[in-house]
Motif scaffolding. Structure first.
Motif, PDB file in Angstrom:
ATOM      1  N   LEU A 132      -1.787   5.689  10.905  1.00 38.15           N
ATOM      2  CA  LEU A 132      -2.700   5.937  12.021  1.00 38.15           C
ATOM      3  C   LEU A 132      -2.436   4.931  13.132  1.00 38.15           C
ATOM      4  CD1 LEU A 132      -6.156   6.596  10.294  1.00 38.15           C
ATOM      5  CD2 LEU A 132      -4.629   8.262  11.339  1.00 38.15           C
ATOM      6  N   ALA A 133      -2.532   5.402  14.376  1.00 28.61           N
ATOM      7  CA  ALA A 133      -2.378   4.523  15.534  1.00 28.61           C
ATOM      8  C   ALA A 133      -3.667   3.752  15.765  1.00 28.61           C
ATOM      9  CB  ALA A 133      -2.033   5.347  16.777  1.00 28.61           C
ATOM     10  N   PRO A 193       3.557   1.752  17.758  1.00 26.53           N
ATOM     11  CA  PRO A 193       2.901   3.009  17.380  1.00 26.53           C
ATOM     12  C   PRO A 193       3.591   3.642  16.180  1.00 26.53           C
ATOM     13  CG  PRO A 193       4.345   3.374  19.243  1.00 26.53           C
ATOM     14  CD  PRO A 193       4.376   1.892  18.974  1.00 26.53           C
ATOM     15  N   PRO A 194       2.934   4.630  15.554  1.00 23.01           N
ATOM     16  CA  PRO A 194       3.590   5.357  14.454  1.00 23.01           C
ATOM     17  C   PRO A 194       4.908   5.962  14.932  1.00 23.01           C
ATOM     18  CG  PRO A 194       1.252   5.859  14.508  1.00 23.01           C
ATOM     19  CD  PRO A 194       1.542   5.079  15.755  1.00 23.01           C
ATOM     20  N   THR A 195       5.876   5.967  14.062  1.00 22.73           N
ATOM     21  CA  THR A 195       7.213   6.429  14.445  1.00 22.73           C
ATOM     22  C   THR A 195       7.438   7.906  14.168  1.00 22.73           C
ATOM     23  OG1 THR A 195       8.018   5.716  12.272  1.00 22.73           O
ATOM     24  CG2 THR A 195       8.215   4.153  14.097  1.00 22.73           C
ATOM     25  N   ALA A 196       6.555   8.530  13.402  1.00 25.74           N
ATOM     26  CA  ALA A 196       6.755   9.936  13.067  1.00 25.74           C
ATOM     27  C   ALA A 196       5.410  10.646  13.051  1.00 25.74           C
ATOM     28  CB  ALA A 196       7.439  10.076  11.710  1.00 25.74           C
ATOM     29  N   ALA A 197       5.426  11.932  13.423  1.00 23.78           N
ATOM     30  CA  ALA A 197       4.206  12.733  13.386  1.00 23.78           C
ATOM     31  C   ALA A 197       3.832  13.002  11.939  1.00 23.78           C
ATOM     32  CB  ALA A 197       4.421  14.045  14.125  1.00 23.78           C
ATOM     33  N   PRO A 198       2.519  13.083  11.642  1.00 25.30           N
ATOM     34  CA  PRO A 198       2.109  13.351  10.257  1.00 25.30           C
ATOM     35  C   PRO A 198       2.493  14.759   9.833  1.00 25.30           C
ATOM     36  CG  PRO A 198       0.230  13.467  11.745  1.00 25.30           C
ATOM     37  CD  PRO A 198       1.377  12.946  12.562  1.00 25.30           C
ATOM     38  N   GLY A 199       2.801  14.900   8.568  1.00 24.10           N
ATOM     39  CA  GLY A 199       3.142  16.214   8.065  1.00 24.10           C
ATOM     40  C   GLY A 199       1.933  17.098   7.868  1.00 24.10           C
ATOM     41  N   ASP A 200       0.767  16.495   7.696  1.00 20.20           N
ATOM     42  CA  ASP A 200      -0.467  17.240   7.440  1.00 20.20           C
ATOM     43  C   ASP A 200      -1.565  16.593   8.267  1.00 20.20           C
ATOM     44  OD1 ASP A 200      -2.841  18.306   6.516  1.00 20.20           O
ATOM     45  OD2 ASP A 200      -2.254  18.257   4.408  1.00 20.20           O
ATOM     46  N   PRO A 210       0.811  -1.217   0.000  1.00 25.42           N
ATOM     47  CA  PRO A 210       0.000   0.000   0.000  1.00 25.42           C
ATOM     48  C   PRO A 210       0.841   1.262   0.000  1.00 25.42           C
ATOM     49  CG  PRO A 210       0.130  -0.900   2.207  1.00 25.42           C
ATOM     50  CD  PRO A 210       0.789  -1.898   1.303  1.00 25.42           C
ATOM     51  N   LYS A 211       0.267   2.289  -0.579  1.00 26.80           N
ATOM     52  CA  LYS A 211       0.836   3.610  -0.402  1.00 26.80           C
ATOM     53  C   LYS A 211       0.457   4.079   0.997  1.00 26.80           C
ATOM     54  CE  LYS A 211       1.999   3.923  -4.855  1.00 26.80           C
ATOM     55  NZ  LYS A 211       3.358   4.111  -5.360  1.00 26.80           N
ATOM     56  N   SER A 212       0.775   5.284   1.341  1.00 24.73           N
ATOM     57  CA  SER A 212       0.419   5.794   2.658  1.00 24.73           C
ATOM     58  C   SER A 212      -1.060   6.148   2.697  1.00 24.73           C
ATOM     59  CB  SER A 212       1.240   7.050   2.970  1.00 24.73           C
ATOM     60  OG  SER A 212       0.870   8.100   2.084  1.00 24.73           O
ATOM     61  N   ALA A 213      -1.563   6.369   3.906  1.00 30.58           N
ATOM     62  CA  ALA A 213      -2.934   6.830   4.048  1.00 30.58           C
ATOM     63  C   ALA A 213      -3.116   8.179   3.349  1.00 30.58           C
ATOM     64  CB  ALA A 213      -3.306   6.945   5.528  1.00 30.58           C
ATOM     65  N   ARG A 214      -2.062   8.977   3.355  1.00 29.64           N
ATOM     66  CA  ARG A 214      -2.113  10.272   2.666  1.00 29.64           C
ATOM     67  C   ARG A 214      -2.403  10.073   1.181  1.00 29.64           C
ATOM     68  NH1 ARG A 214       0.841  14.713   4.222  1.00 29.64           N
ATOM     69  NH2 ARG A 214       2.144  13.362   5.484  1.00 29.64           N
ATOM     70  N   THR A 218       0.231   0.011  14.154  1.00 32.62           N
ATOM     71  CA  THR A 218       0.180   1.110  13.193  1.00 32.62           C
ATOM     72  C   THR A 218      -0.470   0.620  11.913  1.00 32.62           C
ATOM     73  OG1 THR A 218       2.133   2.210  14.093  1.00 32.62           O
ATOM     74  CG2 THR A 218       1.559   2.709  11.815  1.00 32.62           C
ATOM     75  N   LEU A 219      -1.408   1.390  11.403  1.00 36.59           N
ATOM     76  CA  LEU A 219      -2.108   1.058  10.168  1.00 36.59           C
ATOM     77  C   LEU A 219      -1.770   2.087   9.102  1.00 36.59           C
ATOM     78  CD1 LEU A 219      -5.674   0.302  11.614  1.00 36.59           C
ATOM     79  CD2 LEU A 219      -3.760  -1.278  11.308  1.00 36.59           C
TER      80      LEU A 219
END
Length: 289
Positions: free
Chosen positions: A102-103, A88-95, A17-21, A114-115
Motif C-alpha cells: 500500500l502507498a 511508491p509501490p512498484t507494481a499494481a496489485p493483482g487483486d 512480513p508476508k505481503s498485505a495479501r 510503501t507499506l
C-alpha cells in the motif's frame, strides 16, 4: 501515551512480513488476528495517501497525537521489520481487495513510502476509517480507555487498538462477527466490577445528571461515522447502580432510561456503515458493494 527517549522501546526481531495479501488472507481465515505491537509515536508518523472526500476521522474527545520520538529512530525500527521502504509501490496489485503493498506518506518529510504486511493494514485503517469508536470505562473517579476500533468496509474489517506496556499500542484485526463478541466482553468487564443492585421498586426515566449520582460504574461507547464530508457522532452511556441505565445521544442526552442487559445489543448499531462508505484500501476505486 508517550514514547520517552530515556526509555527506548525495544522491538523484538520477528520474521520478515508476508505481503498485505497474505495478512488479509489470515484474517479471513482466523477471524481474529493478533497483530504486532508498535510505539504509539511511530504509527502517528505514517498515513495512507489522502483521498478526496474521505477524511481521517477523529473523535471530538480524542487527545492530540502523542509527540513523536526521534523520526530517524522510528524509521529504523519500522524499516527493520521489512514493512516500510522508501518510494511508491512498484507494481499494481493483482487483486483490488488483497494488495501486496500500500502507498503511504512519511509525515515528517512528506516522502512517499510503501507499506506491506500488518503495518500496511493498520495504517490504512487508522488513516481512512468509516467509523472510529472508543470504549471508556469509569469506576468512581477513574476513567480508562478500554479500546478503540477503526471500522472499514470493502472488505469489512475492524482494527482494535489497545494500550500495551512501555508506550506500545497493541492491535488485533477482527472480522465483523468477532467484533460484536469483543465489544460485549469489554462492556461486561466494566459492568462486572460492581453489583448493579436490583432496585426495590420499579424505575422510571429520570434526568441523566440525577441518574449519574446513583452509578457506581459506567461504560461509554462513542462512535464517529463518516457521512459525506461531515462526521456524525453518537454515544451510548451505560450506568450501573440501582439497575442499569442508558443515555443515548441519538434519542435524548438529558434523560437516562432504565434498561436490561439485552439493550446492550444496541451498541452494535454504532459500528454499522452506510452503503456508500468508500473502501479503506482503495477509496478512489469503484468497487462492487
Amino acid at each position: 501515551m508517550r514514547w520517552h527517549k530515556s526509555r527506548p522501546v525495544e522491538i523484538q526481531p520477528r520474521p520478515a512480513p508476508k505481503s498485505a495479501r497474505w495478512t488479509l488472507t489470515r484474517l479471513y481465515t482466523e477471524h481474529a488476528l493478533e497483530m504486532a505491537s508498535y510505539p504509539a509515536s511511530d504509527v502517528d508518523l505514517l498515513a495512507c495517501s489522502p483521498s478526496e472526500g474521505l477524511l481521517r476521522l477523529k473523535l471530538p474527545t480524542t487527545l492530540p497525537a502523542s509527540p513523536a520520538g526521534d523520526p530517524d529512530a522510528a524509521w529504523q525500527r519500522l524499516a527493520a521489520t521489512g514493512e516500510l521502504r522508501l518510494g511508491p509501490p512498484t507494481a499494481a496489485p493483482g487483486d483490488a481487495l488483497a494488495p501486496d503493498e500500500l502507498a503511504a506518506t512519511w509525515l515528517p518529510s512528506g516522502a512517499p513510502v510503501t507499506l506491506s504486511g500488518e503495518l500496511a493494514i493498520l495504517v490504512a485503517l487508522r488513516s481512512r476509517p468509516g467509523v472510529v469508536a472508543d470504549v471508556l470505562a469509569r469506576t468512581g473517579d477513574v476513567v480508562d480507555l478500554q479500546a478503540r476500533w477503526y471500522v472499514g468496509t470493502k472488505p469489512p474489517i475492524v482494527l482494535q487498538e489497545t494500550a500495551g506496556v512501555d508506550g506500545l499500542l497493541d492491535f488485533r484485526g477482527l472480522c465483523t462477527d468477532q467484533t460484536e463478541k469483543d465489544l460485549w466482553e469489554l462492556l461486561f468487564q466494566a459492568i462486572r466490577k460492581v453489583d448493579p443492585v436490583k432496585p426495590s421498586e420499579p424505575r422510571q426515566p429520570m434526568a441523566a445528571a440525577d441518574a449519574a449520582t446513583l452509578w457506581r460504574a459506567s461504560a461509554t461507547i462513542t462512535a464517529a461515522r463518516a457521512s459525506g464530508p461531515d462526521v456524525v457522532v453518537r454515544t451510548l452511556q451505560f450506568g450501573i447502580g440501582h439497575g442499569i441505565w442508558l443515555v443515548d445521544s441519538g434519542v435524548d442526552t438529558t434523560t437516562a432510561t432504565p434498561v436490561n442487559l439485552s439493550d446492550v445489543h444496541r451498541v452494535t448499531q454504532l459500528l454499522e456503515l452506510p452503503a456508500s462508505t468508500p473502501s479503506w484500501l482503495y477509496p478512489d476505486r469503484a468497487l462492487q458493494p
